[in-house]
Enzyme design. Structure first.
Site, PDB file in Angstrom:
ATOM      1  N   CYS A 166      51.594  20.388 -33.901  1.00 48.85           N
ATOM      2  CA  CYS A 166      52.360  20.014 -35.107  1.00 48.85           C
ATOM      3  C   CYS A 166      51.432  19.514 -36.196  1.00 48.85           C
ATOM      4  O   CYS A 166      51.565  19.856 -37.358  1.00 48.85           O
ATOM      5  CB  CYS A 166      53.357  18.907 -34.786  1.00 48.85           C
ATOM      6  SG  CYS A 166      54.716  19.441 -33.779  1.00 48.85           S
ATOM      7  N   CYS A 318      38.679  23.122 -41.564  1.00 49.04           N
ATOM      8  CA  CYS A 318      40.135  23.155 -41.741  1.00 49.04           C
ATOM      9  C   CYS A 318      40.571  21.703 -41.897  1.00 49.04           C
ATOM     10  O   CYS A 318      39.813  20.876 -42.389  1.00 49.04           O
ATOM     11  CB  CYS A 318      40.826  23.852 -40.569  1.00 49.04           C
ATOM     12  SG  CYS A 318      40.645  23.003 -38.994  1.00 49.04           S
TER      13      CYS A 318
END
Lengths: 360, 83
Positions: A166, A318
């Site tokens: 998530c 990222c």
């Protein structure tokens, strides 16, 4: 009244006090379940608040288990709450779980999910399973005494990095509410001994098309834990099973190298000749990014390799370093021998190099 | 044939649902996966870890040798772990 008394006499262990654990704890307390166990070692982060509704802004930095206990006590002071502010591991799992009637899997990683499954099979307890990914969710009740277990459904986990968490992939904040409330419903039914539970069925929910589907599950006679000739008769090393080798165990097994944010900052200061590759999604670039990066979302890297100069040192980043690790690994395999992963991602950059950078 | 892609398979393929016409030489699940994988890099990527993905035909779990027909509904379900 009879049913209410059954709930009062019942006990439920909620493993993971996150997106799923929040509505689970709140609704089960409101329903009048007599005893609730909460397992979570984590603290509340601001990024949790979009889905972990048991917490508010004043809880940031506090223990999730402690904060959840207060939320529950406010809803129903008669619930007996047991906190386990620790990781759920093979060393403590059986001892924690054996004192509860129903076990709920609200965890956020494959290793713990396989652990919860095996604990439930070994103790003969029902496992109310729920899992979410971005806009989609799965719910079932695994009870090996009368149906399939999680391993019958998914014998093996995907390789690390293939299915983002998530925190990595982002998730519709309401989604764990939908899935957690279904799990809570199943837990209440199990305590009451009423209705037709999701034993032997997998419920699939897709929020974008707003559709529910149901699949029949079969017990696998060759299942290694609940089959006819089980090979797993006690808890195993779940991190190893899921292909995760933590740094404390000797670092990454993959071929790529990692570089920390201070080293990247000094390369930028020196104007060194290297290529900074941002593999996040466009919506994330809008929030923050590092200067002069080449931006290719993770899913497109494979098709856009020609945009990456193979003669240069490539540093991939990222948000937290998980997606970029997968890409660094892929690039090394694809002949970009000098691909490196920026450890900790842009979050580490914001923490260590540029505190003015927005974090998410 | 109606195909539904779940969770990260959907993200990789780029759509949740699509309708395809089954080529005559695709007669079982294994051949269907091979044929889909050749439709482009996104499909190839989506089915890279096919061994962990569950294939469901008409609401029932099946193996790769399961026959498929044009009027079947197929769902590809990967394991997910978020919570």
């Amino acid at each position: 009244m009879q049913g209410q008394q059954k709930l009062k006499d019942g006990s439920v262990l909620i493993i993971g006090a996150g997106g799923l654990g929040s509505p689970l704890g709140m609704y089960l307390a409101a329903a009048g379940v007599g005893r609730l166990g909460l397992v979570d070692f984590d603290i509340v982060d601001v990024s949790d608040l979009q889905r972990q509704i048991a917490y508010g802004t004043s809880d940031i930095g506090r223990s999730k288990a402690q904060s959840m206990k207060e939320t529950i006590q406010e809803i129903n002071p008669h619930v007996d709450i047991e906190l386990f502010e620790t990781r759920f591991t093979r060393d403590n799992a059986l001892e924690i779980a054996e004192n509860f009637d129903v076990i709920i899997d609200g965890t956020d990683n494959f290793a713990t999910r396989y652990l919860v499954n095996d604990v439930c099979v070994l103790l003969g307890k029902p496992n109310v399973y729920g899992a979410i990914f971005r806009f989609d969710g799965q719910v079932s009740v695994f009870d090996a005494s009368r149906g399939p277990c999680y391993r019958c459904l998914f014998a093996e986990p995907p390789p690390p990095g293939v299915a983002p968490s998530c925190a990595e992939g982002g998730v519709l904040g309401i989604l764990p509410g939908v899935i957690g409330v279904i799990q809570a419903t199943e837990a209440v039914k199990l305590l009451l001994g009423q209705g037709k539970t999701l034993v032997g069925r997998l419920l699939l929910y897709q929020a974008l098309s707003m559709s529910f589907r149901e699949l029949k599950l079969q017990k696998n006679p060759d299942c290694p834990v609940c089959g006819e000739n089980p090979t797993i008769t006690k808890l195993i090393d779940y991190e190893e099973f899921c292909g995760i080798l933590g740094e404390e165990n000797g670092g990454s097994q993959t071929g790529y190298k990692e570089i920390d944010v201070t080293a990247v900052a000094s390369l930028i200061d020196k104007e060194a000749d290297f290529l900074l590759l941002d593999v996040r999604e466009p919506v994330e670039w809008e929030i923050c990014s590092l200067p002069n990066s080449v931006r290719i979302p993770k899913g497109e890297v494979r098709d856009r390799l020609e945009e990456i100069d193979i003669t240069k040192d490539v540093i991939v980043y990222c948000r937290s370093g998980v997606r970029s690790g997968a890409i660094a690994n892929f690039l090394c395999d694809a002949g970009f021998d000098r691909a490196q992963n920026m450890r900790g991602g842009i979050r580490a950059w914001a923490n260590e190099i540029d505190p003015t950078m927005p974090v998410y | 044939m109606k195909i539904n892609y779940f969770a990260w398979i959907k993200d990789k393929v780029g759509c949740e649902e699509e309708e395809i016409t089954l080529p005559a030489d695709v007669t079982n699940v294994g051949q269907l996966i091979n044929w889909l994988s050749r439709r482009g890099p996104r499909y190839d990527d989506a089915f890279e870890f096919i061994e962990v993905i569950k294939v469901v035909v008409n609401q029932t779990y099946v193996m790769n040798d399961q026959p498929v027909k044009d009027d079947d509904e197929v769902i590809f379900i990967p394991p997910i772990a978020g919570g």
